[in-house]
Design an enzyme around this catalytic site. Structure first.
Site, PDB file in Angstrom:
ATOM      1  N   ASP A   1      55.192   4.421 -28.892  1.00 42.49           N
ATOM      2  CA  ASP A   1      55.650   5.802 -28.986  1.00 42.49           C
ATOM      3  C   ASP A   1      55.682   6.279 -30.439  1.00 42.49           C
ATOM      4  O   ASP A   1      55.680   5.477 -31.379  1.00 42.49           O
ATOM      5  CB  ASP A   1      57.047   5.928 -28.364  1.00 42.49           C
ATOM      6  CG  ASP A   1      57.260   7.284 -27.698  1.00 42.49           C
ATOM      7  OD1 ASP A   1      56.540   8.237 -28.028  1.00 42.49           O
ATOM      8  OD2 ASP A   1      58.165   7.378 -26.837  1.00 42.49           O
TER       9      ASP A   1
ATOM     10  N   ASP B   1      55.601  14.257 -21.434  1.00 39.83           N
ATOM     11  CA  ASP B   1      56.948  13.938 -20.958  1.00 39.83           C
ATOM     12  C   ASP B   1      57.319  14.790 -19.750  1.00 39.83           C
ATOM     13  O   ASP B   1      58.370  14.572 -19.141  1.00 39.83           O
ATOM     14  CB  ASP B   1      57.976  14.173 -22.067  1.00 39.83           C
ATOM     15  CG  ASP B   1      57.932  13.091 -23.132  1.00 39.83           C
ATOM     16  OD1 ASP B   1      57.334  12.024 -22.889  1.00 39.83           O
ATOM     17  OD2 ASP B   1      58.490  13.309 -24.225  1.00 39.83           O
TER      18      ASP B   1
END
Length: 774
Positions: free
Chosen positions: A474, A542
């Site tokens: 990430d 997301d």
């Protein structure tokens, strides 16, 4: 195939031709790019005609009043010799000026893809043409590389600039490639958006002047993806001329598309010149990222096919080429930062019973990581949460019959971390200036070798400590306060950072090819060809709302195949939109990608768990078609509907998706469009069976019950937990020629009556159709 003769270079793929030549003055003149032509065809009909002097122009040579660089279709241009269009290079030359004159000196053709050392690029079977241009006065050499991937109709370009002068040269801008195309009154297709709304396909007429598609966030960005296309008038998903472009780069990118008055459109792409400078001393060279481009006369789906084949065959790491991606379960939305080993194992057991193949532990497993305000940069396993460590947890997961995966965010640190307290100099910050935070974190300085060593050693230490088969990498903030403490020229920072990232990924994963790396950057903030060279799949967003994902995954599909898109089923209503969507729709969208589930399994009813088990079994049965088949987006007949299709490589089956993004009263009949079928073969068509959950009807169930029941009462809540109603299943047979005319489906619900043959889609309904060749 690459050929050369009479000063003309001919580059050919299976279905396209790309021609250019050297002019009498040594400049590279673009001749043609489009559908395949025979190499023995004459070039004269396609040449730009210089038969009249252009007014208000600067002549390259006073003896030739018809030779003006400003009107020629070129393969490369520079400043200061009469071409006043947007230039692909801007350099302070060794003589202090910004003027150079690069002309043909030599060329070579090799039977390989000519890999680069520091930057990722396409690999595999290919041919490469290297054309060398020189400025003899400045002792400057520019090498233009053209790599031909004939099997997928994709060409790649990059440039390498070398300074042989004793005086330094400073690059302010150097693009990977440039070409002047005939103006066909194009529309420009770009992918734009932001966090939780990445990669929305936007199409608008290309205006006169310069249009810029760029990122300046430090990554390829969720604002403007590097990929774009020029679509000729009349271009649809299935028909028409389209040119597609993309870039192997994960940092600040730039594309300039200039429509001029001279009947040409100039296209260039490369590293963003914003805040960029790079000095070359004598004997030093600088190489650009690789640019990929294609042409199709079969609409956007033709472009999709070329880029999808290219990525599968020449971009994805070889260990994962054509290798099916596992169905994963990610614990994030079930736990966030609060979990224990016992809770994780209970989730894992449930996930295994549903059919998951990979259990992923997300954020919160290290240091003082109980929120997003502390712990980033540390790699000590949190023993309060995992008293027996990662190795024991991974072993338990393995015994359950699943692989184990782990989340990292190695490029960042929190000020509240052991790393920052010990090494504040590791963070990107300007001496004497308070740094700006994003998500309570700072960026680590990947331009510094000691920082890269720390990340490599820390991540490899964790990977070596347990049986870890998957890594989610990430990167959750944009860059600010750009400063590299080891750099003499801060104009190198952004590019050095990106090179540092590639160095880290190479050192961690190249000798661990079996680990599946999934890149993530607050979702799709770094979805690009550069990352795909290391990461076979990327977390697309997301946002797991399937209605939003139709736009996100649909946009990405213009340039990237479904196998590269992480797509998860989550609980509804969705965190990002508060929209309530059916479980069926969430699966129907996610299955056109690398499928995962990210939800709290404790909150599922028995009926929902039974349905998820069936969904995963269906996905495994058709996974190869959904991940590696020929993906198409089809033009529908209603604005509230979308249609996707994936055809198996052997043509034996097709999975078609029908998605409805809104409904209205008294809807008329629907049509299922199909394409890419064998016209003379016979097929069977059948709707994938899916349930209708009783809770979705509320008090309306009383219309069909002999007694009236409270919609939120005990009886209906209990029934909803265990029982479902069957949705409409349709079956058809016919030849491919017949079915490609469009299948008229059963009537949708129109406000009255209901039978087993009525299609009940509602606002956000979806169906999958399995088309099997007999």
């Amino acid at each position: 195939m690459i050929s050369y003769g009479g000063g003309v270079f001919r580059l050919s793929t299976a279905h396209t031709s790309y021609w250019f030549r050297t002019t009498p003055y040594g400049h590279l003149e673009h001749i043609y790019y489009g559908a395949r032509l025979d190499d023995d065809e004459p070039i004269e009909p396609l040449l730009f005609k210089r038969t009249a002097e252009v007014g208000s122009s600067v002549l390259y040579d006073e003896k030739d009043n018809l030779y003006c660089l400003d009107v020629l279709p070129l393969e490369w241009s520079a400043m200061g010799k009469g071409d006043f269009r947007h230039a692909p290079m801007e350099c302070r030359m060794p003589d202090g000026s910004f003027v150079c004159d690069l002309t043909y000196a030599a060329h070579s053709i090799t039977a390989d893809a000519r890999p680069m050392e520091a930057l990722p690029c396409a690999h595999g079977e290919a041919e490469t043409l290297c054309v060398t241009l020189r400025d003899a006065l400045l002792q400057l050499e520019l090498r233009l590389y053209y790599t031909v991937f004939s099997d997928c109709d994709v060409l790649c370009r990059r440039a390498e600039l070398q300074n042989d002068s004793a005086a330094p040269l400073t690059i302010r801008s150097l693009m990977s490639g440039m070409v002047d195309l005939p103006d066909e009154n194009y529309s420009l297709l770009t992918l734009s958006g932001g966090w939780i709304k990445e990669a929305h396909a936007r199409t608008a007429p290309l205006p006169y002047g310069l249009f810029v598609n760029e990122s300046a966030t430090g990554a390829s960005s969720n604002r403007r993806n590097p990929a774009f296309a020029l679509c000729a008038p009349g271009c649809t998903e299935e028909t028409g001329r389209v040119f597609g472009f993309n870039l192997f780069y994960s940092g600040n990118h730039y594309a300039g598309i200039e429509r001029g008055e001279g009947g040409l459109v100039r296209v260039m792409q490369g590293v963003n010149p914003t805040a960029f400078s790079w000095t070359l001393k004598q004997g030093e060279s600088y190489e650009t990222p690789q640019m990929a481009f294609t042409f199709s006369n079969e609409g956007c789906n033709g472009m999709r096919a070329h880029f999808h084949d290219f990525i599968h065959a020449h971009v994805i790491p070889e260990a994962w080429r054509d290798k099916e991606r596992p169905v994963l379960y990610n614990n994030w939305e079930a736990c966030f930062f609060q979990f224990s080993q016992g809770r994780l194992l209970r989730l894992a057991k449930q996930a295994k019973r549903l059919g998951a193949e990979l259990f992923v532990l997300d954020d919160g497993w290290f240091g003082a990581r109980d929120s997003d305000k502390a712990g980033l940069g540390d790699y000590t396993v949190n023993r309060k949460k995992l008293p027996r460590g990662l190795n024991a947890l991974a072993a338990r997961i393995k015994r359950l019959g699943m692989d184990f995966g782990l989340w990292f965010e190695p490029e960042m640190c929190n000020p509240d971390s052991d790393l920052f307290r010990a090494h504040p100099e590791y963070a990107v910050q300007i001496p004497g200036r308070k740094p700006s935070l994003g998500r309570s974190q700072l960026v680590l300085d990947l331009t510094s070798a000691d920082v890269r060593d720390y990340i490599v050693n820390s991540v490899r230490g964790i990977l070596d400590s347990a049986d870890i088969k998957y890594v989610k990498w990430d990167m959750n903030r944009h860059m600010s306060d750009m400063y590299g403490r080891t750099l003499d020229d801060q104009g190198e920072f952004f590019h050095r950072y990106t090179l540092g990232l590639y160095d880290i990924l190479r050192r961690i994963f190249c000798d661990k090819p079996d680990i599946l790396l999934e890149s993530c950057s607050s979702g799709g903030n770094r979805f690009d060809l550069g990352m795909l060279c290391f990461s076979p799949q990327i977390w697309a967003s997301d946002d797991t709302d399937p209605v939003e994902r139709l736009a996100i995954q649909g946009g990405l599909s213009c340039f990237y195949p479904p196998s590269t898109m992480g797509a998860h089923v989550s609980l509804s209503p969705h965190q990002q939109t508060l929209r309530q969507t059916p479980l069926n729709t969430r699966f129907c969208v996610s299955c056109f990608g690398a499928l995962g589930y990210e939800l709290d399994l404790r909150f599922l009813t028995r009926a929902e768990k039974a349905e998820i088990k069936k969904q995963i079994a269906f996905y495994k049965q058709h996974r190869r078609t959904l991940q590696f088949g020929r993906f198409r987006a089809l033009d529908g007949r209603k604005p509230n509907q979308r249609h996707w299709q994936s055809t198996a490589r052997d043509g034996a089956e097709v999975i078609a998706g029908f998605f409805q993004t809104g409904t209205g009263a008294a809807q008329n009949g629907d049509v299922l469009p199909l394409a890419d079928l064998d016209a003379d073969a016979r097929y069977r068509v059948e709707t994938k069976a899916q349930p209708l959950f009783i809770s979705g009807f509320g008090a309306l169930v009383n219309h069909i019950l002999p007694v009236r029941l409270h919609p939120n009462g005990f009886v209906l809540r209990t029934l909803n937990s265990f029982y479902t109603l069957p949705d409409c299943v349709e079956r058809y047979t016919g030849t491919g020629r017949l079915l490609m005319q469009g299948i008229r489906l059963n009537t949708p619900f129109m406000g009255t009556n209901y039978t087993a043959q009525t299609r009940l889609l509602g606002d956000y309904g979806a169906n999958l159709y399995i088309i099997t060749k007999e």
